[in-house]
Design an enzyme around this catalytic site. Sequence first.
Site, mmCIF file in Angstrom:
data_model
loop_
_atom_site.group_PDB
_atom_site.id
_atom_site.type_symbol
_atom_site.label_atom_id
_atom_site.label_comp_id
_atom_site.label_asym_id
_atom_site.label_seq_id
_atom_site.Cartn_x
_atom_site.Cartn_y
_atom_site.Cartn_z
ATOM 1 C CG HIS A 1 13.612 -28.248 18.867
ATOM 2 N ND1 HIS A 1 12.681 -29.463 18.489
ATOM 3 C CD2 HIS A 1 14.540 -28.197 17.845
ATOM 4 C CE1 HIS A 1 13.191 -29.749 17.019
ATOM 5 N NE2 HIS A 1 14.401 -29.047 17.002
ATOM 6 N NE ARG B 1 17.653 -26.841 15.631
ATOM 7 C CZ ARG B 1 18.767 -27.049 16.356
ATOM 8 N NH1 ARG B 1 19.762 -26.084 16.626
ATOM 9 N NH2 ARG B 1 18.887 -28.325 16.270
ATOM 10 C CD GLU C 1 16.071 -33.785 10.334
ATOM 11 O OE1 GLU C 1 16.357 -33.328 11.365
ATOM 12 O OE2 GLU C 1 15.396 -33.072 9.597
ATOM 13 C CG ASP D 1 14.361 -34.710 14.239
ATOM 14 O OD1 ASP D 1 13.610 -35.069 15.087
ATOM 15 O OD2 ASP D 1 14.365 -33.849 13.704
ATOM 16 N NE ARG E 1 14.561 -33.758 18.862
ATOM 17 C CZ ARG E 1 15.044 -32.790 17.928
ATOM 18 N NH1 ARG E 1 14.713 -33.212 16.707
ATOM 19 N NH2 ARG E 1 15.640 -31.869 18.207
ATOM 20 C CB CYS F 1 23.525 -29.653 11.659
ATOM 21 S SG CYS F 1 22.213 -30.587 11.063
HETATM 22 C C1 PEP Z 1 18.478 -32.777 14.323
HETATM 23 O O1 PEP Z 1 17.465 -33.443 14.021
HETATM 24 O O2 PEP Z 1 19.422 -33.251 14.375
HETATM 25 C C2 PEP Z 1 18.555 -31.171 13.671
HETATM 26 C C3 PEP Z 1 19.715 -30.944 13.743
HETATM 27 O O3 PEP Z 1 17.335 -30.656 13.675
HETATM 28 P P1 PEP Z 1 16.382 -29.985 15.052
HETATM 29 O O4 PEP Z 1 17.252 -30.530 16.215
HETATM 30 O O5 PEP Z 1 16.184 -28.701 14.738
HETATM 31 O O6 PEP Z 1 15.204 -30.997 14.632
HETATM 32 MG MG MG Z 2 15.654 -32.252 13.065
#
Ligand code: PEP
Ligand code: MG
Length: 575
Positions: free
Chosen positions: A195, A302, A436, A460, A470, A507
Amino acid sequence: MAFIIHGLGVSGGIAIGHAHLMTGGSLEVDHFQIPKEFITREVKRFDRAVKQVREELDALEKSVKDDAPAELAAFVGMHRMILDDPMISDAPRDLIREQSCNAEWALKVELDAMLAEFEDVQDEYLRERKSDVRQVVERILNALSGQGYVVPEKLQTRAEDTILVAYDLAPADVILFKDHQIAAFITDLGGVTSHTAILARSLGIPSILALHHARELIHEDELIIVDGTQGVVIVDPSPTILSEYKLKQNQYAIERQKLKRIKTAPATTLDGTAIELFANIELPGDIDQVKSCGATGVGLFRSEFLFLNRRDLPGEEEQYEAYRAVAEGLKGLTVTIRTLDIGADKALEGDEEVMPNPALGLRAIRFCLAEPQIFNTQLRAILRASKHGKIQILIPMLSSLDELNQTLTAIAHAKEQLREEGKKFDEGIRLGGMIEIPAAALTLPMLLPKLDFISIGTNDLIQYTLAIDRSDDSVAHLYDPLHPAVLYLVAQTIRLANAAGKPVTVCGEMAGDIALTRLLLGFGLRSFSMHPANLLTVKQRVLMSSLADAESVSNRILKADSPERVLMLLEKLNT
Ligand code: PEP
Ligand code: MG
């Protein structure tokens, strides 16, 4: 003399500026020996830091107004008590003398001992004070390093010339920079789709993570060049290198400027198929960026960022105002609000206790179902805001039909409450699920009938399919969007959703990567959601893409039997 450090470029562009070394609020400390003749000085340094924190707490106490909530004064009092505890303010002095170690290390050793004692305490309230102890120790460590708290004062005055050099930054730290237009930031830790990296892209500034030794090698105020596209940091550049990069920087700015020309052009492929390009946002203030890139709407809000960097939780009214501001600000465009995805690298303040496997722990919808009151407050706020625009709800990290059913019950309950209270909301509000977790992708036919749309969270999905954290840079090289298992799940999810007539968006970060735009189009994707900073580049790629070509090569990529062949075919698709 000039030298180069390599890392993971997570946000493109070039920045030239002066380094500012910062602590990321982490409790990582160095350990080194202090020569005998400097021990007394080291003890004094420690005493000065404790004194400084005492003064900070005094000042904080004075600034607490009489009508402020009682908890605020109690919190300062608690921190002062912790600071006065001999284990924090006395024991480290003895340790410095006994072991000839640095003050930071001595403090960390005592902290660990104190936290271990907490483990045996039966009283839950006392056990929870662990995070208060950590915060007090963090304050002392900051005082020892001679730095202020997270956003340094320097940023108020010369932010555009400042490149932040940190060991690690939490998403909660990075979000604070939204108010300060810094030139770039670089860190020693971090993964491409952590993130922290995602926020770096949303700030639209060059950023490089996983540099490993930047904090040791770079000095305060040193001139550095950050090439976010190449993942390269050049320290103390020669005049020739400097002018070369100034030129590159100008070219990059010109390219970005040119892109603005296609802002209002419809995003259609060469065959005339319309593609929807949505934006991802973190805070209501981001809607200016959404408007200036000409996005179709918000594909991912988010919402958890409203919950970070604070000691309390935002209440229903505060959340309602935030969601309403986005819905009204976007004047009828779709706004997809993802319910709270807290946990893993986005912990609530005061909840820093490290789970054994945070990414596999109580995160997102699991957290919300375990905390029905917090979930209900958010659902009520979203529902109430839905009468002011075109809002839809998105549920993160679904893994089973049972979880979806529980979520539907929670939503039905919140709706019923509002009806009874005579509060209006959009009765037809649409509900989407994030795909995800591989389990959700593999059981999609069970979930689809109960959802109005789906959104593939590839960040995810890759993490959980490949079992790669990640946020962990030591496995960042294994994080592979082109792994056949990932491609299979993404393609299959898109195909099943299209066949069921349910809208599907990607997304995750794959949606904003132009190297993958045609591949996703070829899989049948017609809706992408990404950071506003990437949107026009992706639009440009869409405008130059033929669906027929994309479909045929994408199918061959799905059947490819080696990574080399996948790369070769992808290159063919992109040229
Ligand atoms: C993802 O996991 O691809 C997503 C868009 O959510 P985040 O990156 O906030 O976990
Ligand atoms: Mg995610």
